[in-house]
Design a protein around this motif. Sequence first.
Motif, mmCIF file in Angstrom:
data_model
loop_
_atom_site.group_PDB
_atom_site.id
_atom_site.type_symbol
_atom_site.label_atom_id
_atom_site.label_comp_id
_atom_site.label_asym_id
_atom_site.label_seq_id
_atom_site.Cartn_x
_atom_site.Cartn_y
_atom_site.Cartn_z
ATOM 1 N N PHE A 57 40.689 -34.022 -122.801
ATOM 2 C CA PHE A 57 39.175 -33.570 -123.550
ATOM 3 C C PHE A 57 38.286 -33.282 -122.498
ATOM 4 N N PRO A 58 37.167 -32.302 -122.751
ATOM 5 C CA PRO A 58 36.114 -32.314 -121.891
ATOM 6 C C PRO A 58 35.415 -33.471 -121.827
ATOM 7 N N VAL A 59 34.567 -33.507 -120.376
ATOM 8 C CA VAL A 59 34.014 -34.870 -120.537
ATOM 9 C C VAL A 59 32.415 -34.275 -120.886
ATOM 10 N N ALA A 60 31.828 -35.303 -121.646
ATOM 11 C CA ALA A 60 30.584 -34.599 -122.407
ATOM 12 C C ALA A 60 29.749 -35.740 -122.802
ATOM 13 N N PRO A 61 28.302 -35.654 -122.839
ATOM 14 C CA PRO A 61 27.616 -36.737 -123.304
ATOM 15 C C PRO A 61 27.600 -37.319 -124.594
ATOM 16 N N THR A 62 28.114 -36.391 -125.515
ATOM 17 C CA THR A 62 28.064 -36.978 -126.790
ATOM 18 C C THR A 62 29.405 -36.329 -127.508
ATOM 19 N N PHE A 63 29.592 -37.031 -128.681
ATOM 20 C CA PHE A 63 30.816 -36.543 -129.625
ATOM 21 C C PHE A 63 30.386 -36.386 -130.965
ATOM 22 N N SER A 64 30.770 -35.700 -131.595
ATOM 23 C CA SER A 64 30.477 -35.868 -133.111
ATOM 24 C C SER A 64 31.376 -35.449 -133.999
ATOM 25 N N ILE A 65 31.280 -35.895 -135.265
ATOM 26 C CA ILE A 65 32.201 -35.429 -136.257
ATOM 27 C C ILE A 65 31.814 -34.722 -137.374
ATOM 28 N N LEU A 66 31.948 -33.879 -137.889
ATOM 29 C CA LEU A 66 31.525 -33.021 -139.106
ATOM 30 C C LEU A 66 32.769 -33.087 -140.257
ATOM 31 N N PHE A 67 32.065 -33.572 -141.364
ATOM 32 C CA PHE A 67 33.165 -33.402 -142.715
ATOM 33 C C PHE A 67 32.635 -32.439 -143.501
ATOM 34 N N ASP A 68 33.456 -31.471 -143.804
ATOM 35 C CA ASP A 68 33.091 -30.416 -144.604
ATOM 36 C C ASP A 68 34.029 -30.667 -146.044
ATOM 37 N N GLY A 69 33.101 -30.503 -147.111
ATOM 38 C CA GLY A 69 33.662 -30.602 -148.244
ATOM 39 C C GLY A 69 32.387 -30.868 -149.386
ATOM 40 N N PRO A 70 32.879 -31.672 -150.637
ATOM 41 C CA PRO A 70 31.802 -31.875 -151.503
ATOM 42 C C PRO A 70 30.838 -33.124 -150.831
ATOM 43 N N ALA A 71 31.138 -33.928 -150.160
ATOM 44 C CA ALA A 71 30.429 -34.989 -149.523
ATOM 45 C C ALA A 71 30.012 -34.691 -148.227
ATOM 46 N N GLN A 104 37.471 -39.594 -146.945
ATOM 47 C CA GLN A 104 38.037 -39.814 -148.256
ATOM 48 C C GLN A 104 37.429 -38.826 -149.117
ATOM 49 N N PHE A 105 36.258 -38.286 -149.114
ATOM 50 C CA PHE A 105 35.856 -37.325 -149.975
ATOM 51 C C PHE A 105 35.401 -35.884 -149.779
ATOM 52 N N ASN A 106 36.025 -35.586 -148.640
ATOM 53 C CA ASN A 106 35.873 -34.052 -148.186
ATOM 54 C C ASN A 106 37.132 -33.493 -147.708
ATOM 55 N N ILE A 107 37.189 -32.102 -147.329
ATOM 56 C CA ILE A 107 38.175 -31.431 -147.089
ATOM 57 C C ILE A 107 39.002 -31.229 -145.709
ATOM 58 N N GLU A 108 37.990 -31.495 -144.821
ATOM 59 C CA GLU A 108 38.362 -31.022 -143.400
ATOM 60 C C GLU A 108 37.414 -32.098 -142.472
ATOM 61 N N MET A 109 37.761 -32.181 -141.415
ATOM 62 C CA MET A 109 37.031 -33.112 -140.418
ATOM 63 C C MET A 109 37.164 -32.273 -139.076
ATOM 64 N N ARG A 110 35.833 -31.994 -138.635
ATOM 65 C CA ARG A 110 36.076 -31.272 -137.062
ATOM 66 C C ARG A 110 35.429 -32.298 -136.282
ATOM 67 N N ALA A 111 36.231 -32.300 -135.048
ATOM 68 C CA ALA A 111 35.926 -33.377 -133.962
ATOM 69 C C ALA A 111 35.183 -32.494 -133.128
ATOM 70 N N LEU A 112 34.091 -32.640 -132.505
ATOM 71 C CA LEU A 112 33.466 -31.721 -131.605
ATOM 72 C C LEU A 112 33.004 -32.360 -130.280
ATOM 73 N N ILE A 113 33.453 -32.105 -129.294
ATOM 74 C CA ILE A 113 33.125 -32.601 -128.013
ATOM 75 C C ILE A 113 33.005 -31.459 -126.830
ATOM 76 N N GLY A 114 32.036 -31.524 -126.268
ATOM 77 C CA GLY A 114 31.764 -30.370 -125.324
ATOM 78 C C GLY A 114 31.761 -29.093 -125.949
ATOM 79 N N ASN A 115 32.522 -28.244 -125.408
ATOM 80 C CA ASN A 115 32.783 -26.711 -126.216
ATOM 81 C C ASN A 115 33.940 -26.549 -127.148
#
Length: 142
Positions: A57-71, A104-115
């Motif tokens: 994984f790239p070294v980055a100062p932050t890590f995010s998770i986006l959940f796409d779907g109804p919630a 539990q309530f969405n259709i996709e998870m996107r894990a984002l780190i660096g680019n």
Amino acid sequence: MRMLIALLLLTGPAHAWTFTPGAICTLEHQTTDVAVTLTYDPSGPLYTIAFERTAAFPVAPTFSILFDGPAALQIGTNRHVLSGSDTRLSVADSGFGNVLNGLQFNIEMRALIGNETLRIPLVGAAEPVAAFRACEDAVPTA
């Protein structure tokens, strides 16, 4: 037609969300690109989520998770840890309500780190996530 669909499901890779109860409860999912593991340790209590793959994984100062779907929601942290030659990214916290809601309530998870963005489908995750949530009440504490 049903036979064709069943055959296609059986011949494809078996990538299902699975829950395993125990002293430390586990929720796991494997895609062709990444293994996702959540754990709950009631002795903390402590929740963890880990993403593991063969490439670093790239070294980055932050890590995010986006959940796409109804919630849909987005969460982020600067408390992520890289280990195993940077091929394992993990986050630990005393509460994971937003993560579990997202799973539990969405259709996709996107894990984002660096680019980089990892896309993880959540099809079939709702029931195992519900079982994982129930683990907190089911596991006896000392």
